[in-house]
Design a protein around this motif. Structure first.
Motif, PDB file in Angstrom:
ATOM      1  N   LEU A   7       0.831  -1.210   0.000  1.00 58.23           N
ATOM      2  CA  LEU A   7       0.000   0.000   0.000  1.00 58.23           C
ATOM      3  C   LEU A   7       0.865   1.259   0.000  1.00 58.23           C
ATOM      4  N   ARG A   8       1.988   1.222   0.705  1.00 57.22           N
ATOM      5  CA  ARG A   8       2.880   2.377   0.756  1.00 57.22           C
ATOM      6  C   ARG A   8       3.426   2.701  -0.645  1.00 57.22           C
ATOM      7  N   VAL A   9       3.803   1.678  -1.400  1.00 59.53           N
ATOM      8  CA  VAL A   9       4.324   1.858  -2.752  1.00 59.53           C
ATOM      9  C   VAL A   9       3.204   2.224  -3.725  1.00 59.53           C
ATOM     10  N   LYS A  10       2.060   1.592  -3.560  1.00 60.59           N
ATOM     11  CA  LYS A  10       0.939   1.764  -4.477  1.00 60.59           C
ATOM     12  C   LYS A  10       0.309   3.148  -4.394  1.00 60.59           C
ATOM     13  N   GLY A  11       0.272   3.718  -3.210  1.00 57.82           N
ATOM     14  CA  GLY A  11      -0.360   5.025  -3.039  1.00 57.82           C
ATOM     15  C   GLY A  11      -1.762   4.890  -2.479  1.00 57.82           C
ATOM     16  N   GLY A  12      -2.381   6.029  -2.220  1.00 58.36           N
ATOM     17  CA  GLY A  12      -3.642   6.031  -1.501  1.00 58.36           C
ATOM     18  C   GLY A  12      -4.897   6.229  -2.312  1.00 58.36           C
ATOM     19  N   THR A  13      -4.812   6.207  -3.635  1.00 56.82           N
ATOM     20  CA  THR A  13      -6.016   6.397  -4.445  1.00 56.82           C
ATOM     21  C   THR A  13      -6.946   5.205  -4.280  1.00 56.82           C
ATOM     22  N   LEU A  14      -8.190   5.499  -3.973  1.00 60.95           N
ATOM     23  CA  LEU A  14      -9.167   4.454  -3.724  1.00 60.95           C
ATOM     24  C   LEU A  14     -10.483   4.841  -4.385  1.00 60.95           C
ATOM     25  N   PHE A  15     -11.067   3.924  -5.131  1.00 58.83           N
ATOM     26  CA  PHE A  15     -12.326   4.178  -5.824  1.00 58.83           C
ATOM     27  C   PHE A  15     -13.432   3.365  -5.172  1.00 58.83           C
ATOM     28  N   THR A  16     -14.523   4.048  -4.841  1.00 64.26           N
ATOM     29  CA  THR A  16     -15.641   3.395  -4.179  1.00 64.26           C
ATOM     30  C   THR A  16     -16.945   3.703  -4.914  1.00 64.26           C
ATOM     31  N   VAL A  17     -17.954   2.948  -4.559  1.00 62.30           N
ATOM     32  CA  VAL A  17     -19.307   3.147  -5.077  1.00 62.30           C
ATOM     33  C   VAL A  17     -20.267   2.871  -3.932  1.00 62.30           C
ATOM     34  N   GLN A  18     -21.399   3.527  -3.924  1.00 62.14           N
ATOM     35  CA  GLN A  18     -22.410   3.285  -2.900  1.00 62.14           C
ATOM     36  C   GLN A  18     -23.265   2.088  -3.308  1.00 62.14           C
ATOM     37  N   SER A  19     -23.692   1.324  -2.333  1.00 63.98           N
ATOM     38  CA  SER A  19     -24.455   0.104  -2.626  1.00 63.98           C
ATOM     39  C   SER A  19     -25.798   0.376  -3.287  1.00 63.98           C
ATOM     40  N   ASP A  20     -26.366   1.574  -3.086  1.00 60.99           N
ATOM     41  CA  ASP A  20     -27.678   1.883  -3.669  1.00 60.99           C
ATOM     42  C   ASP A  20     -27.593   2.600  -5.019  1.00 60.99           C
ATOM     43  N   GLU A  21     -26.390   2.698  -5.581  1.00 54.00           N
ATOM     44  CA  GLU A  21     -26.238   3.311  -6.907  1.00 54.00           C
ATOM     45  C   GLU A  21     -26.583   2.297  -7.994  1.00 54.00           C
ATOM     46  N   LEU A  23     -26.110  -0.087 -11.053  1.00 55.55           N
ATOM     47  CA  LEU A  23     -24.974  -0.860 -11.542  1.00 55.55           C
ATOM     48  C   LEU A  23     -24.405  -0.225 -12.805  1.00 55.55           C
ATOM     49  N   SER A  24     -25.264   0.334 -13.636  1.00 52.89           N
ATOM     50  CA  SER A  24     -24.795   0.956 -14.887  1.00 52.89           C
ATOM     51  C   SER A  24     -23.823   2.104 -14.601  1.00 52.89           C
ATOM     52  N   ARG A  25     -24.069   2.889 -13.560  1.00 53.07           N
ATOM     53  CA  ARG A  25     -23.166   3.987 -13.204  1.00 53.07           C
ATOM     54  C   ARG A  25     -21.814   3.435 -12.735  1.00 53.07           C
ATOM     55  N   ALA A  26     -21.850   2.375 -11.935  1.00 57.33           N
ATOM     56  CA  ALA A  26     -20.613   1.747 -11.470  1.00 57.33           C
ATOM     57  C   ALA A  26     -19.822   1.189 -12.650  1.00 57.33           C
ATOM     58  N   MET A  27     -20.525   0.575 -13.605  1.00 59.43           N
ATOM     59  CA  MET A  27     -19.866   0.044 -14.797  1.00 59.43           C
ATOM     60  C   MET A  27     -19.209   1.168 -15.596  1.00 59.43           C
ATOM     61  N   ASN A  28     -19.896   2.292 -15.734  1.00 62.62           N
ATOM     62  CA  ASN A  28     -19.321   3.435 -16.449  1.00 62.62           C
ATOM     63  C   ASN A  28     -18.052   3.927 -15.760  1.00 62.62           C
ATOM     64  N   ASP A  29     -18.087   4.026 -14.432  1.00 59.83           N
ATOM     65  CA  ASP A  29     -16.902   4.449 -13.677  1.00 59.83           C
ATOM     66  C   ASP A  29     -15.749   3.479 -13.882  1.00 59.83           C
ATOM     67  N   MET A  30     -16.045   2.185 -13.825  1.00 56.04           N
ATOM     68  CA  MET A  30     -15.005   1.174 -13.995  1.00 56.04           C
ATOM     69  C   MET A  30     -14.388   1.268 -15.386  1.00 56.04           C
ATOM     70  N   ALA A  31     -15.220   1.430 -16.402  1.00 55.56           N
ATOM     71  CA  ALA A  31     -14.721   1.523 -17.776  1.00 55.56           C
ATOM     72  C   ALA A  31     -13.944   2.825 -17.994  1.00 55.56           C
ATOM     73  N   VAL A  39     -14.744  -0.685  -4.462  1.00 52.67           N
ATOM     74  CA  VAL A  39     -15.148  -1.034  -3.106  1.00 52.67           C
ATOM     75  C   VAL A  39     -16.557  -0.483  -2.915  1.00 52.67           C
ATOM     76  N   VAL A  40     -17.452  -1.302  -2.423  1.00 51.88           N
ATOM     77  CA  VAL A  40     -18.840  -0.884  -2.213  1.00 51.88           C
ATOM     78  C   VAL A  40     -18.996  -0.448  -0.752  1.00 51.88           C
ATOM     79  N   MET A  41     -19.518   0.756  -0.592  1.00 58.11           N
ATOM     80  CA  MET A  41     -19.710   1.332   0.737  1.00 58.11           C
ATOM     81  C   MET A  41     -21.203   1.525   1.003  1.00 58.11           C
ATOM     82  N   ALA A  42     -21.576   1.437   2.271  1.00 56.86           N
ATOM     83  CA  ALA A  42     -22.938   1.726   2.706  1.00 56.86           C
ATOM     84  C   ALA A  42     -22.846   2.298   4.115  1.00 56.86           C
ATOM     85  N   LYS A  43     -23.376   3.483   4.286  1.00 53.52           N
ATOM     86  CA  LYS A  43     -23.359   4.155   5.587  1.00 53.52           C
ATOM     87  C   LYS A  43     -21.946   4.275   6.141  1.00 53.52           C
TER      88      LYS A  43
END
Length: 155
Positions: A7-21, A23-31, A39-43
């Motif tokens: 993690l120290r070498v890789k850096g701290g950039t982290l991409f998340t999505v909310q569980s209630d979003e 799926l098409s929006r998450a797919m667009n972000d991934m592409a 990573v799916v987050m909720a609350k």
């Protein structure tokens, strides 16, 4: 070597999505960001992982359509996790055993990052290359035992 080293070498950039979003929006972000996982987050807490594997499985389940599917319907709800203190050999074993390509790194309930199988493989190769370089340097500097100075001369 520990997960925290990666993690120290890789850096701290982290991409998340909310569980209630959707799926098409998450797919667009991934592409758009060329990501293999989100990573799916909720609350404010880890709720799961979404990878292309889950996306494809959900699309097949929906007869080739994304439709109105939400991320929580497609995600892996109980992803394999590790901590920064987890040894890389243990992570490699866990990932191979469970066919996991991505693993969230947690410190208690706090998400620290995500490591991929690529990250683990790269760390192992880099470590082996460093060790090989050090061994070659050591061998090159090996003292000649037959020299007149008691074996302290370099070849």
């Amino acid at each position: 070597m520990k997960v925290s080293d990666i993690l120290r070498v890789k850096g701290g950039t982290l991409f998340t999505v909310q569980s209630d979003e959707p799926l098409s929006r998450a797919m667009n972000d991934m592409a758009e960001k060329d990501l293999g996982s989100l990573v799916v987050m909720a609350k404010g807490a880890l709720a799961g992982m979404l990878t292309f594997r889950e996306v494809i499985q959900q699309i097949v389940k929906n007869g080739g359509q994304v439709g109105n599917t939400l991320v929580r319907e497609a995600m892996e709800a109980q992803p394999l996790v590790c901590s920064g203190a987890t040894d890389i050999d243990e992570v490699r074993r866990m990932m191979l055993e469970h066919h996991a390509r991505y693993m969230p790194v947690m410190d208690g309930t706090m998400l620290m990052g995500v490591i991929s199988f690529y990250d683990v493989a790269k760390a192992v190769v880099d470590s082996q290359n460093f060790e090989n370089t050090m061994l070659k340097a050591y061998i090159r500097d090996w003292p000649d035992a037959s020299s007149s100075d008691g074996g302290n001369a370099k070849q």
